[in-house]
Design an enzyme around this catalytic site. Structure first.
Site, PDB file in Angstrom:
ATOM      1  CE  LYS A 270      46.769 -38.943  57.645  1.00 58.66           C
ATOM      2  NZ  LYS A 270      46.368 -39.485  56.330  1.00 58.66           N
ATOM      3  CD  GLU A 276      56.076 -50.541  63.084  1.00 55.34           C
ATOM      4  OE1 GLU A 276      55.810 -51.488  62.327  1.00 55.34           O
ATOM      5  OE2 GLU A 276      55.258 -49.627  63.349  1.00 55.34           O
ATOM      6  N   GLY A 342      50.271 -41.168  54.166  1.00 56.85           N
ATOM      7  CA  GLY A 342      51.635 -41.270  54.672  1.00 56.85           C
ATOM      8  C   GLY A 342      52.663 -41.484  53.583  1.00 56.85           C
ATOM      9  NE  ARG A 343      49.704 -45.324  49.213  1.00 53.38           N
ATOM     10  CZ  ARG A 343      48.705 -45.659  50.008  1.00 53.38           C
ATOM     11  NH1 ARG A 343      48.919 -45.749  51.313  1.00 53.38           N
ATOM     12  NH2 ARG A 343      47.501 -45.892  49.534  1.00 53.38           N
ATOM     13  CD  GLU A 429      51.426 -48.198  52.242  1.00 50.81           C
ATOM     14  OE1 GLU A 429      52.001 -48.821  53.150  1.00 50.81           O
ATOM     15  OE2 GLU A 429      51.398 -46.956  52.190  1.00 50.81           O
ATOM     16  CG  HIS A 460      78.664 -55.005  37.403  1.00 50.21           C
ATOM     17  ND1 HIS A 460      79.623 -55.714  36.720  1.00 50.21           N
ATOM     18  CD2 HIS A 460      78.703 -53.738  36.897  1.00 50.21           C
ATOM     19  CE1 HIS A 460      80.237 -54.922  35.861  1.00 50.21           C
ATOM     20  NE2 HIS A 460      79.689 -53.713  35.948  1.00 50.21           N
ATOM     21  CE  LYS A 599      52.431 -51.503  60.857  1.00 52.07           C
ATOM     22  NZ  LYS A 599      52.244 -50.043  60.690  1.00 52.07           N
TER      23      LYS A 599
END
Length: 638
Positions: A270, A276, A342-343, A429, A460, A599
């Protein structure tokens, strides 16, 4: 272009949910449920009237699904048992999609739900939903609107009546969608090629957070759908990969078997400043340069670099200038907007572009239509039959009042194996907050710890804990139809069994899967008592080990089939559930300052590592524990 800030600011609500009488009444109700054995789920489930009243049904007509109507015709009710058997049990509704929510296995009665609806009313839930729908700046800290639902609106939808710039905003959205459709179809036909003239056959999507988790989850959900798979095959059967982790192993594993000449890189950020993502984008550029420069006749290195980026890079970003500075051609840059978090960005070019390149734009139009269908349901349906609202209220009830701070999402569909992590990402978030939207500390912990796995694999894994350990409210998701036709190809009529299933019952693999979908919620609810074990002649020394307390709450969502439209519906349901809980708690679900603090500290660590590696500088400015670990890390030589 509307940026989400245009005179749409409103005052954050000052009322705390803990200050209203409904909060105290719900605390008392929760105490009663915890202490009254008559309210054990095995007793509550014997009341058929109660069970029928704790269901909601959403029906989508074929006309809406096929784009012939902008507003769906729905049946939404959980108010009276008299109305429910029709939409729930009708055999004539095969042409209609249904979503059935059964929350009769929750620790609630009709009276509990009325208290929750009263709390929602007191906290202004309907007003908050309308503010979101109309594009007011409900992200109070960042003064932006929250309008990812606008990305799902069809062309010609009347948004102008709700927002003074509605036509302009929706026009911008569809302008980008038109560009995506044109770009995707040209690429799929092989008309746009790489710098050496070869057809693009691989797509590498670089992003992080929602721009990674959303597209990846939707891609996995659609791989097994016959219509989407056929559309992908017609487009050349491209490979699509997703890279997010700054760990170089992620990039290496996702590209080592790809041909750079046939690879398109899509960088989604964005801000176009996410560390990253830019690290991986730079690595992708070097990867392309290393392999393609020797195949390019241009002598000038800079020109060669620009040619490669122009043919092999796209960007999805709010900051178009930053993407151009990276070298990406303006025709290959697809904008985002400040009002898309963003999410929630899978609905934007961040998801629609790569998934259209792979599955076709028509498939992704169906995905958007499914999301819009649930938007209309969410904003228009009465609260008593509103599926996202009911799920949100139950989340508040379980977390804030019953004290269950963890919940599980259990889709009985292999295709949805990435869906729990996506919901975990945007829910935690959004709602992991310590203050109200007005900045006042909360007197309770908001947000839940979300986790999950596709059934029956999860059985399981952690179901042991669900049945005999901690109480974890769960959502089970199942489908009436299988995505795959493999059952029809390989199911036999013999009664022999080599797989541990009952050899006398010959059913399809999908039916075997769904038998667990129906059985597990009842097993969690009823459990198994000591007297049951005595009657079964279980040895005395094992009885306590085999007692299952039961009374473990869950909800079940049964849908018709899993395709692009249904994936859009399901994702919108859980996005809106998250918003509902935030509105009730009075928090701002749309900022994420908690993602930034680590960060910021990492920048100082990077500076130290650079100084130590290049100049041999000693480690300084850290606490003794961090300093010791850094020195150990730097002293290691491979």
């Amino acid at each position: 272009m509307f940026d989400g800030n245009d005179s749409r600011n409103i005052t954050p609500p000052l009322l705390k949910c803990t200050d209203v009488p409904q909060f105290t009444a719900l605390q008392f109700a929760a105490s009663t449920f915890r202490n009254d054995p008559k309210l054990h789920l095995r007793h509550l489930l014997s009341d058929s009237n109660r069970c029928l009243s704790l269901m909601a049904v959403h029906v989508t007509t074929q006309e809406f699904e096929q784009g012939q109507k902008n507003t769906p015709t729905t049946v939404d009710t959980n108010t009276t048992p008299v109305l429910l058997p029709g939409p729930l049990r009708s055999k004539s509704s095969g042409a209609q999609r249904r979503i059935i929510l059964d929350f009769s296995r929750q620790h609630v009665t009709g009276e509990t739900m009325e208290l929750l609806f009263d709390l929602a009313d007191r906290m202004g839930l309907t007003e908050r939903m309308n503010e979101m729908r109309s594009g007011y700046n409900i992200n109070f800290t960042e003064r932006t609107a929250v309008m990812h639902h606008v990305l799902r609106m069809p062309r010609g939808y009347d948004f102008q009546s709700r927002h003074p710039r509605g036509n302009s905003i929706l026009g911008d959205v569809h302008s980008v969608l038109d560009r995506i459709e044109s770009f995707a179809e040209e690429r799929r036909r092989g008309n746009i090629r790489g710098c050496t003239g070869k057809e693009i056959k691989s797509i590498v999507c670089i992003g992080i957070g929602g721009s990674f988790a959303g597209p990846q989850a939707v891609y996995e959900a659609l791989r097994g759908d016959s219509f989407a798979a056929e559309a992908a095959s017609k487009g050349g059967g491209r490979t699509i990969r997703f890279v997010a982790n700054v760990d170089p192993v992620d990039f290496d594993l996702n590209t080592k078997d790809l041909s750079p000449e046939e690879t398109l890189i899509i960088v989604t950020s964005k801000s176009f400043n996410t560390s990253e993502t830019l690290q991986n984008a730079s690595m992708a550029r070097k990867w392309l340069m290393k392999h393609l420069c020797t195949k390019n006749d241009v002598d000038n290195d800079e020109l060669r670099d620009l040619q490669i980026i122009e043919k092999h890079f796209c960007a999805v970003t709010l900051d178009v200038n930053a993407a151009e500075s990276f070298g990406i051609h303006k025709d290959n840059i697809f904008p985002m907007w400040d009002w898309v978090g963003g999410r929630f960005s899978v609905w934007s070019a961040a998801g629609i572009l790569p998934l259209s390149l792979h599955f076709s734009f028509d498939v992704m139009k169906s995905f958007l239509a499914g999301g819009h269908d649930l938007d209309e349901h969410f904003f228009d349906a009465p609260l008593g039959g509103n599926i996202p609202v009911l799920l949100g209220l139950l989340g508040v009830w379980n977390s804030t009042f019953m004290g269950y701070h963890t919940r599980a999402l259990l889709p009985y569909s292999h295709a949805l194996r990435k869906f729990p992590s996506l919901v975990q990402k945007f829910d935690m978030e959004s709602n992991g907050k310590r203050v109200t939207a007005a900045g006042m500390p909360l007197s309770f912990q908001a947000g839940e710890i979300d986790f999950g796995e596709a059934g029956s694999n999860g059985q399981h894994s952690f179901y042991q804990l669900l049945h005999q350990g901690r109480t974890v409210p769960a959502d089970f998701i199942g489908f009436m139809e299988s995505q795959s036709s493999i059952d029809e190809e390989y199911t036999t009529n013999d009664t022999g069994s080599l797989d541990g299933w009952d050899g006398e019952v010959n059913i399809s693999g999908h039916d075997k899967l769904m038998s667990n979908f129906f059985a597990q919620p009842d097993a969690l609810a009823y459990g198994k008592s000591l007297s049951d074990l005595v009657q079964e002649d279980v040895p005395e020394n094992l009885r306590q080990h085999k007692v299952f307390p039961g009374n473990r709450p869950s909800s079940s969502i049964l849908m018709t089939k899993l395709d692009a439209f249904a994936v859009g519906q399901l994702l919108a349901i859980y996005e809106h559930r998250t918003a509902v809980q935030g509105f009730i708690w009075g928090i701002n679900s749309f900022d994420q300052f908690g993602t930034e603090i680590g960060k910021v500290l990492a920048k100082g660590v990077r500076a130290q590592l650079n100084a130590s590696r290049r100049r041999g500088a000693s480690v300084q400015g850290f606490n003794s524990s961090s300093g010791f670990l850094l020195e150990a890390y730097l002293s290691h030589r491979r």
